[in-house]
Write an enzyme that holds these catalytic residues in place. Structure first.
Site, PDB file in Angstrom:
ATOM      1  N   LYS A  19      58.362  -1.493 -41.571  1.00 38.94           N
ATOM      2  CA  LYS A  19      58.013  -2.695 -42.345  1.00 38.94           C
ATOM      3  C   LYS A  19      56.534  -2.664 -42.730  1.00 38.94           C
ATOM      4  O   LYS A  19      56.177  -2.850 -43.891  1.00 38.94           O
ATOM      5  CB  LYS A  19      58.301  -3.934 -41.492  1.00 38.94           C
ATOM      6  CG  LYS A  19      57.787  -5.223 -42.072  1.00 38.94           C
ATOM      7  CD  LYS A  19      57.860  -6.336 -41.024  1.00 38.94           C
ATOM      8  CE  LYS A  19      57.273  -7.621 -41.569  1.00 38.94           C
ATOM      9  NZ  LYS A  19      58.086  -8.214 -42.637  1.00 38.94           N
ATOM     10  N   GLY A 435      64.525 -31.008 -47.854  1.00 44.56           N
ATOM     11  CA  GLY A 435      63.988 -31.135 -46.499  1.00 44.56           C
ATOM     12  C   GLY A 435      62.572 -30.635 -46.336  1.00 44.56           C
ATOM     13  O   GLY A 435      61.673 -31.383 -45.995  1.00 44.56           O
ATOM     14  N   HIS A 697      63.779 -20.654 -55.976  1.00 39.68           N
ATOM     15  CA  HIS A 697      63.440 -19.243 -55.755  1.00 39.68           C
ATOM     16  C   HIS A 697      62.509 -18.726 -56.837  1.00 39.68           C
ATOM     17  O   HIS A 697      61.991 -17.632 -56.742  1.00 39.68           O
ATOM     18  CB  HIS A 697      64.720 -18.403 -55.737  1.00 39.68           C
ATOM     19  CG  HIS A 697      65.620 -18.796 -54.611  1.00 39.68           C
ATOM     20  ND1 HIS A 697      66.700 -19.635 -54.792  1.00 39.68           N
ATOM     21  CD2 HIS A 697      65.585 -18.505 -53.303  1.00 39.68           C
ATOM     22  CE1 HIS A 697      67.289 -19.832 -53.629  1.00 39.68           C
ATOM     23  NE2 HIS A 697      66.637 -19.160 -52.709  1.00 39.68           N
TER      24      HIS A 697
HETATM   25  N1  GLN Z   1      66.407 -28.419 -44.700  1.00 40.06           N
HETATM   26  C1  GLN Z   1      66.108 -27.040 -44.901  1.00 40.06           C
HETATM   27  C2  GLN Z   1      64.864 -26.896 -45.775  1.00 40.06           C
HETATM   28  O1  GLN Z   1      64.686 -27.676 -46.654  1.00 40.06           O
HETATM   29  C3  GLN Z   1      67.242 -26.313 -45.537  1.00 40.06           C
HETATM   30  C4  GLN Z   1      66.943 -24.861 -45.705  1.00 40.06           C
HETATM   31  C5  GLN Z   1      68.114 -24.058 -46.189  1.00 40.06           C
HETATM   32  O2  GLN Z   1      69.102 -24.592 -46.609  1.00 40.06           O
HETATM   33  N2  GLN Z   1      68.014 -22.763 -46.120  1.00 40.06           N
HETATM   34  O3  GLN Z   1      64.088 -26.000 -45.601  1.00 40.06           O
END
Ligand code: GLN
Ligand code: ZN
Length: 759
Positions: A19, A435, A697
């Site tokens: 890595k 979140g 993303h």
């Molecule tokens: N509650 C998480 C966040 O907002 C959900 C992350 C995820 O679904 N991968 O980071």
């Protein structure tokens, strides 16, 4: 005499050397030569660690991914990559869009990445079109073979088989990938001939699709392929793993190869049938050590089972781990902080190969040659079986007391929603986030210092409260309707909870490759799961104290906790999941009691747990959905349950998702232009949905117009009064400078949609 071999060794290095070497090369901080040197050192070291085996794998090593290696071997890197670059750089272009920053190069679109069967390893999807041609480029393969031979090893090259290679790829036009087989086979033939010329004898040829449901075209392709490859002088060990062969069993036995490897851990009950079917000249390799988990094998009982088979098979018996050891951490010996009792129950890659050698010695020379090893294994296995660390009677009692009504809400969604609306007056098209907010350097530093003991509990708490306050203020400025506390205190959505639950331990170096240079360190569930105290309540309460607007409680669901951990092998996955469900249910109820009106339970990994074969899906979905329901459904009607899933393909599991009965579900959709919502044309999803309108993303900031258009498409399939407006996923990897304008656009789009609806 049984012969021992290995299907593949972890490449990343026991301290993730690969890595760091890769990332340094990509940053332009080191040369390709230095990277090659690290790689050669790793291979040398890995072969030394396997030197006791009769046959060592070669070409299991990879700079990024073995499927991409196969594309390079077959001259099938995507055409958009720069052919004037050195092979390695072109390879990195295909993998990640660019190679070292030190090179003059165009960035290209990276190849698509997807999960390798039912593991958490991701491979780069081969690309095909009607006019794909193949051309052998065996420099790396032959080089590594020679390297191993020069180091005095008996080397067995590992190839991904031609049919699985096609199966794993994607036709970019509407051509049929199977039409390419006839072009592919001559290249494989040539490759095998060159290996034999270089001195190779056995070649392991992986066809993992044998553990999946194959239609007759694919079965036929396997026949066509192996009848063709049979003409080469190489001795082929046809290799299948990750589960039973079932309806492919006869086919696998009868394909004209010199040997067959099968997964004798997950499909032990098929072994006798395979022995009966397998032509008498063929070698049978039994994968007897679990290559997917981290537990010691019960060597004595394995020997009880194996000895008669060994009698029967004699020289024809080969022994190996069930699959490549790519999916387990490298070496337990470097774990100096683990609980000593529990450490004694574990085996990582190096220890698994030791187990293999012990078994072979016992079979070949008698158990008395390894008495001590067998005795200490017995002691470890029986200590684990009876340990008070594993078995918690209170948890067992709770499990026994689970009743059906625990998974039922008091009333149906249509009745609940009225009470929820009375309690939480929300506008049409309510806006929220998933979140997390950006995990800034500052946040990570606080957490790190706290972890190392450099920051006192109260200063840490004060710093985290500041971050929560910041997140709340930002959300108020933006004008969101349902707020979150931002998850600053969480390193990872699974680790955060597992650290607070009993029954989990954590390795220091137990890294497993996820994709490229990215590794994960799954926590280990060793014992019955319980929740000693509340895990999230004070953070949410603090956040709620700062605003009148509702703040969502934020939890990770039991199925995701399970699927992203190393789990016990002494009880079914469903039993472990139920324990997690009960523990998280307690958190849900405690949040509710603390006055939290909306609780989100993320099930990001629910889909990942689907078995390889569709015929096994329903059974999994039944218990997985039930566990979610037990977690979520103990609340009163006016408490609103949300769930979140980070993927878009759920057409085929939509009924299970509806059966979770969450009041609101947020999903990923923006990249698919809402097409995936087509499923709602046919299936009348009964509750509320937030189709993600902001692709988190991507660094791109969505415009008001784009968001409106997406929502309008959504509104064609789902009644507007059941739609939410939110991003695709959590925002922790983004920067505030990106998040702020994106959320402002989201809120503005929602405002316009409401006006339109009122007009
Ligand atoms: N509650 C998480 C966040 O907002 C959900 C992350 C995820 O679904 N991968 O980071
Ligand atoms: Zn997500």
């Amino acid at each position: 005499m049984a012969t021992t071999h290995n299907l593949g060794f972890p490449r990343i290095g026991k301290r993730r050397e690969l890595k760091f070497a890769l990332e340094s090369y990509w940053k332009g901080e080191s040369s390709l030569l230095e990277l090659e040197k690290t790689a050669a050192d790793l291979r040398k070291n890995h072969w030394q660690q396997q030197a006791e085996l009769d046959w060592l794998p070669v070409a299991d090593f990879s700079f990024y991914d073995h499927v991409l290696d196969t594309s390079l071997l077959l001259g099938n890197l995507p055409e958009r990559t720069d052919a004037s670059l050195a092979d390695s750089d072109r390879y990195f272009q295909a993998a990640r869009g660019r190679s070292s920053t030190a090179l003059q190069q165009q960035t290209t679109a990276a190849a698509e990445m997807t999960k390798w069967f039912d593991t958490n390893y991701h491979y780069l999807v081969p690309e095909f079109s009607a006019d794909t041609t193949f051309e052998l480029n065996a420099v790396r393969l032959l080089g590594q073979y020679q390297e191993a031979v020069n180091q005095g090893h008996q080397a067995k090259p590992v190839l991904l088989g031609p049919v699985s290679y096609l199966w794993l790829g994607k036709a970019k036009d509407d051509s049929n990938k199977l039409d390419l087989l006839k072009h592919l086979l001559p290249v494989y033939e040539q490759c095998l001939s060159e290996l034999v010329e270089a001195g190779a004898d056995w070649v392991q040829i992986d066809e993992p699709i044998l553990a999946t449901e194959l239609d007759s075209d694919w079965q036929h392709a396997l026949q066509q392929a192996y009848f063709a490859l049979n003409k080469t002088p190489a001795r082929l060990l046809l290799t299948s793993y990750f589960g039973p062969l079932r309806e492919n069993l006869n086919l696998a036995c009868e394909l004209p190869t010199a040997g067959l490897h099968i997964d004798a851990v997950n499909a032990r009950d098929e072994v006798i049938k395979v022995i009966d079917w397998l032509p008498a000249h063929k070698v049978l390799s039994l994968g007897i050590i679990n290559g997917r988990n981290i537990w010691k094998t019960d060597l004595n009982s394995l020997l009880d089972w194996l000895e008669p088979l060994s009698q029967r098979l004699g020289e024809r018996l080969w022994l190996a781990p069930s699959c490549s050891l790519l999916h387990v951490p490298v070496d337990l010996a470097q774990e100096d902080e683990l609980d000593a009792d529990i450490a004694n129950w574990l085996a990582f890659a190096v220890q698994k190969l030791d187990e293999l050698t012990i078994i072979a010695t016992a079979l070949n020379q008698g158990r008395e040659q390894v008495t001590e090893a067998l005795q200490s294994n017995h002691a470890a296995i029986s200590a684990r079986k009876h340990s008070a660390k594993v078995h918690n009677p209170a948890v067992q009692q709770r499990l026994a007391a689970v009743t059906a009504d625990m998974s039922e809400r008091q009333n149906s969604y249509t009745q609940r929603i009225r009470q929820q609306q009375a309690r939480l007056p929300l506008p049409l098209f309510p806006t929220t986030t998933i979140g997390s907010f950006p995990q800034t350097a500052e946040i990570r530093l606080s957490r790190q210092q706290y972890r190392k003991g450099e920051l006192h509990q109260h200063s840490y708490q004060a710093q985290m409260q500041q971050q929560i306050q910041y997140a709340i203020e930002e959300q108020l400025k933006v004008g969101l309707d349902v707020l979150v506390h931002g998850e600053a205190e969480r390193n990872d959505m699974v680790e955060y909870f597992s650290e607070q639950l009993e029954g989990y331990i954590f390795s220091r170096y137990g890294w497993v490759q996820s994709y490229g240079s990215r590794c994960v360190k799954p926590p280990i569930i060793f014992g019955d799961i319980s929740r000693p105290q509340a895990m999230t309540v004070t953070w949410i309460q603090y956040a709620q104290s700062l605003t009148e607007k509702p703040v969502k409680g934020m939890l990770t669901g039991p199925v995701t906790m399970l699927n992203w951990s190393f789990v016990r092998d002494d009880q079914p996955r469903s039993a472990t999941c139920l324990q997690l469900a009960l523990a998280i249910r307690d958190e849900v109820l405690e949040l509710e009691q603390a006055g939290v009106g909306i609780i989100q339970i993320d099930e990001a990994a629910l889909r990942e747990g689907l078995p390889l074969r569709r015929q096994d899906w329903q059974q999994y979905l039944d218990w997985a959905v039930n566990c979610f329901r037990i977690t979520a459904n103990g609340v009163a009607d006016d408490t609103q349950i949300h769930t979140h899933m980070c993927y878009s393909e759920f057409n085929d599991i939509i009924e299970a998702i509806a059966a979770m009965d969450a009041d609101v579900i947020t999903i990923e959709t923006s990249r698919s232009d809402m097409e995936l919502l087509d499923v709602f044309n046919a299936f009348d999803y009964p509750n509320e949905i937030g189709p993600g309108v902001y692709d988190i993303h991507s660094p791109n900031i969505p415009t008001v117009r784009e968001i409106r258009e997406l929502m309008e498409k959504a509104a064609q399939r789902i009644p507007p009064e059941r739609l939410w407006v939110n991003p695709d996923c959590g925002l922790k990897t983004r920067q505030w400078a990106e998040v702020r304008p994106a959320l402002i656009a989201m809120v503005e789009a929602a405002r316009q949609l409401r006006l339109d609806a009122a007009a």
